[in-house]
Scaffold this active site. Structure first.
Site, short mmCIF file in Angstrom:
data_model
loop_
_atom_site.label_atom_id
_atom_site.label_comp_id
_atom_site.label_asym_id
_atom_site.label_seq_id
_atom_site.Cartn_x
_atom_site.Cartn_y
_atom_site.Cartn_z
N CYS A 52 0.82 -1.22 0.00
CA CYS A 52 0.00 0.00 0.00
C CYS A 52 0.85 1.26 0.00
O CYS A 52 0.31 2.36 -0.09
CB CYS A 52 -0.93 0.02 1.19
N HIS B 97 -9.30 4.70 -0.34
CA HIS B 97 -7.97 4.08 -0.28
C HIS B 97 -7.76 3.12 -1.45
O HIS B 97 -7.77 1.90 -1.27
CB HIS B 97 -7.84 3.34 1.07
#
Lengths: 384, 384
Positions: free
Chosen positions: B83, B332
């Site tokens: 991420c 996200h």
């Protein structure tokens, strides 16, 4: 900008490593390279990998390998450009050291392909092509290369047999490389009757699916002698791209990204193809060898295959290629391949290539992603 | 080493983009950033992405997006650190420009997650954790964060409600961000009765699965005014790592890589947490916000959650976080998130954050890969 040199190299054997995990392979190569460099203070790790996410369910591989190699905490990033992942990581390591941000970095290419079934690997490899406009029609990488090879044979009026020496040379050179996957010589007859995979690409035109990892430690040239008695200097580093999809190319039979990145590299090195003593090219398929030789300026269009036919690619020839076995003989663990090319070139430039030693000062490596969507060229020079 | 500045920014709305493919999103953000920079001569593209291989069958994404954006031929590489892929690409772009190898580069983070079923996305996201020693036991990322949150609550004697303001602040700030996924305010009551996913992590502790792309154009600071009336200077860029697996950490509740990369960044910028006017942190889960504030030095151990309880993280507070909605409110899209953080920070430092404008000169962004295996910190300064 600082000059950059290789001060250590390491590699695992290319093989079907059923007893080694992805991280094991990466760690083995990293530690071998660091040991070879006399254990300098490593500040960063750049990892080239294509398929760990798809094949082993593991992304985030750079931090993982850094940790298991004993370097928890250091900067670690993974770089990917399909089968050019290995040299793309080297490119990033080169930028890190050249910029002055990092002094000593280790670059490693790792791939673990044999944990899956062959058809799953074939599907994963196809993700280097255009998923929406090529792969959705069912094409595999072998099929894409078959299209290229068939067209090349038609345009340039050559037979399949003309490509034999690419495979024969690779297997012959692999015989003397203990880290190569194959240690069996190939004959022209065997090449001629090899099993077809996607006509005209046969099993013996194609590099194998396998596992492996190769690594190099780099630092500023000004400090290289602190760590190595025989550093290898990076004289050029260049990346160029093209469309992923073959049908989007202006010229199907010319690797435009190979030409562009070679031209940039030649300009950086102040040298040309005539100055290269060897060329580690991306012989994933025999057709790619021919196209690479042409794109990099070693042969005019349509004449790359002639260099094979005339033996000019052999160890004693005008431009030796695949000198430690290439992708065909050493093996092609895709995301690691670019680093194998660089490590083997360093072996040659350090005079450590054993029976395959080429008399050399300057050498070039060219790593291809997909069917030519990314091509990365590096030129190295011996310090001796 | 050259100083580096941001001269253009662009982003797509974060959303479920059923009508846009991966490449569409990447191209939209890239072209918006290049246009914002006044169309400078772009030489390279660095792309941050985590999951395109697993979720859309497409690796080799950097060359693809470069081509479709109209830049066929230029250098293009993909960078990944789970991420933290977005900011890892920015790190590479920064090195490229700082080194002098590249003058103008575009960095883009892209993720397309909504083409798959939720359980497939959950499985793919887990590839940021240790596949062999965490994921093989069936753990998901929500579960890992639940372990952390439960332990934090126990060690520091706080209730779940103490985390409410992290989500409330994010959603409130997202209200004024047209590119945010959510435009619905949250109340403490709603947070309190939110559906549990992995106790004590509820739906409202968690950032959503979504699609998006964000990009920035960078060049040497010396040339920034040629292209931008309000460049944003990169004052620090730092990467640090930790074990991927939680059980390998010396201290479960301390993000060691967050501390290390923040310390490196503070040293580069000649500044400390007290000098930061805002902090774009990685609030994938509310527990991560608390741990990030502590690791980056904004709160002592166990006190990160207090900054939320006391409202110090709000726009008018001591250290505003998630000022455009953060991962929780803006969304996200994992490999894109690091670039959204940087783009939003640039919006703030350019004075273009609208109703969410913070009075700021220095700001920090911290992007987390996995449960803290890679943490990347950047500090930026307004040129005005």
């Amino acid at each position: 900008m600082r000059q950059v040199s290789i001060i250590g190299i390491g590699q695992t054997k290319v093989d079907e490593h059923w007893d080694k995990s992805f991280r094991d392979l990466g760690v083995d190569a990293v530690l071998a390279a660091i040991q070879d460099a006399g254990s300098p203070p490593v500040e960063a790790l750049y990892l080239g990998n294509m398929l760990a996410g798809q094949l082993t369910g593991q992304e985030h591989t750079a931090a993982l390998v850094a940790d298991y190699a004993g370097y928890r905490g250091i900067e670690a990033l993974r770089v990917e450009a399909a089968c050019a992942a290995g040299s793309s990581a080297f490119r990033v390591g080169y930028m890190a050291v050249a910029s002055g941000l990092i002094d000593v970095a280790v670059v490693v290419g790792v791939e673990k392909m044999t944990d899956m079934l062959g058809n799953e690997v074939t599907a994963a490899l196809a993700s280097a092509a255009d998923a929406d406009y090529e792969v959705m029609h069912g094409v595999s990488f072998v099929a894409l290369n078959a299209l290229l090879m068939r067209r090349y044979m038609y345009e340039h009026q050559v037979e399949r047999a003309a490509f034999a020496n690419f495979a024969i040379n690779a297997h012959r050179n692999a015989m003397n490389n203990p880290n190569a996957m194959f240690h069996a010589p190939l004959t022209e007859a065997a090449f001629g009757k090899a099993r077809m995979i996607a006509d005209p690409v046969s099993l013996l035109d194609s590099a194998p699916i396998c596992d492996g990892a190769a690594a190099a430690v780099i630092c500023p040239t000004a400090r290289a002698r602190e760590f190595s008695a025989h550093p290898v200097h990076v004289r050029a580093s260049a990346v160029a791209t093209d469309s992923l999809a073959l049908h989007d190319r202006k010229d199907l039979l010319f690797l435009q990204a190979g030409r562009l990145s070679a031209q940039k590299a030649y300009a950086q090195a102040g040298a040309g193809p005539e100055d290269m003593d060897l060329f580690e090219l991306h012989d994933a398929f025999t057709i790619m060898s021919a196209l690479s030789l042409e794109a990099a300026g070693f042969a005019p269009r349509g004449q790359g295959v002639r260099l094979a036919q005339e033996g000019e690619i052999f160890l004693g020839g005008r431009i030796p290629i695949s000198t430690m076995g290439g992708l065909k003989g050493r093996g092609h663990p895709v995301g690691a391949t670019g680093m194998y090319q660089i490590v083997e070139l360093a072996q040659q430039l350090r005079g450590e290539a054993g029976k395959n030693q080429v008399d050399c000062r300057l050498g070039m490596a060219q790593n291809i992603g997909g069917s030519g969507g990314t091509i990365i060229t590096h030129i190295f020079e011996s310090a001796d």
